[in-house]
Motif scaffolding. Structure first.
Motif, short mmCIF file in Angstrom:
data_model
loop_
_atom_site.label_atom_id
_atom_site.label_comp_id
_atom_site.label_asym_id
_atom_site.label_seq_id
_atom_site.Cartn_x
_atom_site.Cartn_y
_atom_site.Cartn_z
N VAL A 271 0.87 -1.19 0.00
CA VAL A 271 0.00 0.00 0.00
C VAL A 271 0.90 1.24 0.00
CG1 VAL A 271 -1.92 -1.15 1.19
CG2 VAL A 271 -0.28 0.16 2.53
N ASP A 272 0.45 2.27 -0.68
CA ASP A 272 1.27 3.47 -0.84
C ASP A 272 0.70 4.65 -0.05
OD1 ASP A 272 2.91 2.11 -2.56
OD2 ASP A 272 2.15 3.04 -4.39
N ARG A 273 1.59 5.46 0.49
CA ARG A 273 1.21 6.68 1.19
C ARG A 273 2.18 7.79 0.79
NH1 ARG A 273 -2.39 3.63 2.02
NH2 ARG A 273 -3.29 2.99 4.01
N TYR A 274 1.81 9.05 1.03
CA TYR A 274 2.75 10.16 0.87
C TYR A 274 2.93 10.84 2.22
CZ TYR A 274 2.74 9.53 -4.15
OH TYR A 274 2.90 9.00 -5.39
N ALA A 275 4.21 11.14 2.56
CA ALA A 275 4.50 11.78 3.84
C ALA A 275 3.99 13.23 3.80
CB ALA A 275 5.99 11.75 4.11
N THR A 276 3.32 13.65 4.87
CA THR A 276 2.79 15.03 4.91
C THR A 276 3.77 15.98 5.60
OG1 THR A 276 1.71 14.56 7.00
CG2 THR A 276 0.39 14.25 5.00
#
Ligand code: HEM
Length: 381
Positions: A271-276
């Motif tokens: 699963v992919d996420r982007y760091a905020t």
């Protein structure tokens, strides 16, 4: 020790991905991969940390294209907006509710497929059983009652193609846009007429176009994954005759077999996420905006959590600690439907195809979705 530079995405997409992931994990549980242009999380603890922390690791980023194709949904939002999209579907996806609403239909579909296959004495259980079953079940639960499997697969293919095109900077084709319009018409047509659809109860809290967007991500998330989940379980059991024999005589072991198969070969491997924000994760200095890819497949074989992590063990006490359905706010809403389908599907195969055995060994492959190219089997008649 070998460095992560040795690991390529092609290797991670191949049948021996687990060995490459183990090498990465031994180097560091969070590693920067140049070829990915992002971070790969291979440890169980940091994988959980990322998935539970939507404030720092978000899905609400324009680089994900699904929302541009189907509209905002639970898959593409975080925080309060995510809860608003997801909450109306929580009750119909509870295990007991699913069993009661859909258990009979799933069994009818699975035994019907097996009865049609039986005279042929041989089949590819991925494309001739797991695929049609998962498509028919998604269509049924979304209230798409008079729509045949090829039509549903056409819509699914259109969503996948449009998301892929947008991710690559291209535009969806006219046919893809038309297919999505047809899907929206069909979903709206079922709303209000079909009390047992998982969508019906959402009408008071979401607009119809929002229900359509969430229905589209359920279709997007529920076809290829469940096909892979069933195909991977059958593959594991056919490769391990002792385990298959035990499951035949002790049906109580089927749920453990399902979890072990999910642990060893999660059908959705990442699963992919982007760091905020800038954040340090297991010693890795991640910068705001970076891609953070969680390898569920790697976390599921972390030796810090699972003894003999590469073995398929029916006596494993903690196989439910596997992360195949993700964790945290975006954990798969339909995990118990997928489990139900897989359990019932396996039962129908074992009851209906006597002496089921493989024609050739199968192995899962794929970077994101992992499943064998085919599960070729034969049986006695
Ligand atoms: C009937 C079958 C299924 C349906 C309808 C379905 C639907 C969904 C939906 C709507 C989400 C988004 C939840 C959210 O963002 O709040 C989701 C998440 C997810 N599902 Fe499923 N799913 C199904 C089967 C599966 C299977 C078989 C697997 C893997 C074995 C799987 C793995 C996942 C994962 C890993 C996520 C998390 C995605 C992320 O966090 O980025 N799903 N699913």
């Amino acid at each position: 020790m070998q460095t992560p530079r040795d690991v390529t995405l092609a290797e991670l997409a191949g049948p021996d991905a687990a060995a490459a992931l183990a090498r990465l994990r031994a180097h560091a549980p969070v590693t920067r991969l140049a070829e990915l242009d992002g971070w790969l999380v291979t440890g169980h603890a940091p994988a959980l940390a990322v998935m539970r922390d939507a404030a720092h690791f978000t899905v609400a980023d324009p680089r994900f294209s699904t929302a541009r194709v189907v509209g905002a949904s639970m898959l593409s939002t975080d925080g309060a907006e995510h809860r608003r999209h997801r909450r109306p579907f929580a009750a119909p996806f509870r295990a007991a509710e699913l069993e009661q609403r859909f258990g009979g239909e799933v069994a009818r579909l699975a035994t019907g497929l097996v009865a049609r296959l039986r005279p042929a004495r041989a089949a590819d259980l991925r494309t001739e059983f797991a695929g049609p079953l998962s498509t028919a079940v998604v269509a049924h639960t979304l209230g798409l009652r008079d729509i045949d499997v090829p039509t549903v697969l056409g819509w699914y293919a259109a969503i996948v193609a449009a998301v892929t095109a947008l991710s690559a900077g291209d535009r969806p084709t006219g046919e893809e846009i038309a297919a999505m319009r047809d899907l929206a018409v069909a979903v709206r047509g079922g709303l209000g007429h079909d009390a047992s659809s998982v969508l019906t109860g959402a009408r008071g809290s979401l607009r119809d176009d929002e229900i359509v967007a969430n229905a589209a991500v359920m279709m997007f998330g529920g076809i290829e994954t469940t096909e892979g989940m069933i195909a991977n379980l059958v593959t594991h059991l056919l490769a391990d005759p002792a385990a298959l024999d035990r499951v035949r005589v002790e049906p109580d072991l089927v749920p453990v077999a399902v979890e072990e198969s999910l642990r060893l070969e999660p059908a959705a491997a990442v699963v992919d996420r982007y760091a905020t924000a800038d954040v340090v994760l297991a010693g890795a200095a991640i910068a705001a905006g970076d891609l953070v890819r969680v390898s569920l497949a790697a976390a599921n074989r972390d030796p810090a959590v699972f003894d003999r992590p590469d073995e398929f063990e029916l006596d494993r006490a903690n196989s439910r600690s596997q992360l195949a359905f993700a964790r945290g706010p975006h954990a798969c809403i339909a995990m118990d439907l997928a489990r139900l389908e897989t359990r019932v599907g396996l039962g129908a195969l074992l009851d209906g195809l006597p002496g089921l055995r493989p024609v050739a060994p199968a192995a899962a492959a794929g970077l994101v979705f992992r499943k064998p190219a085919a599960v070729r089997v034969h049986w006695d008649f």
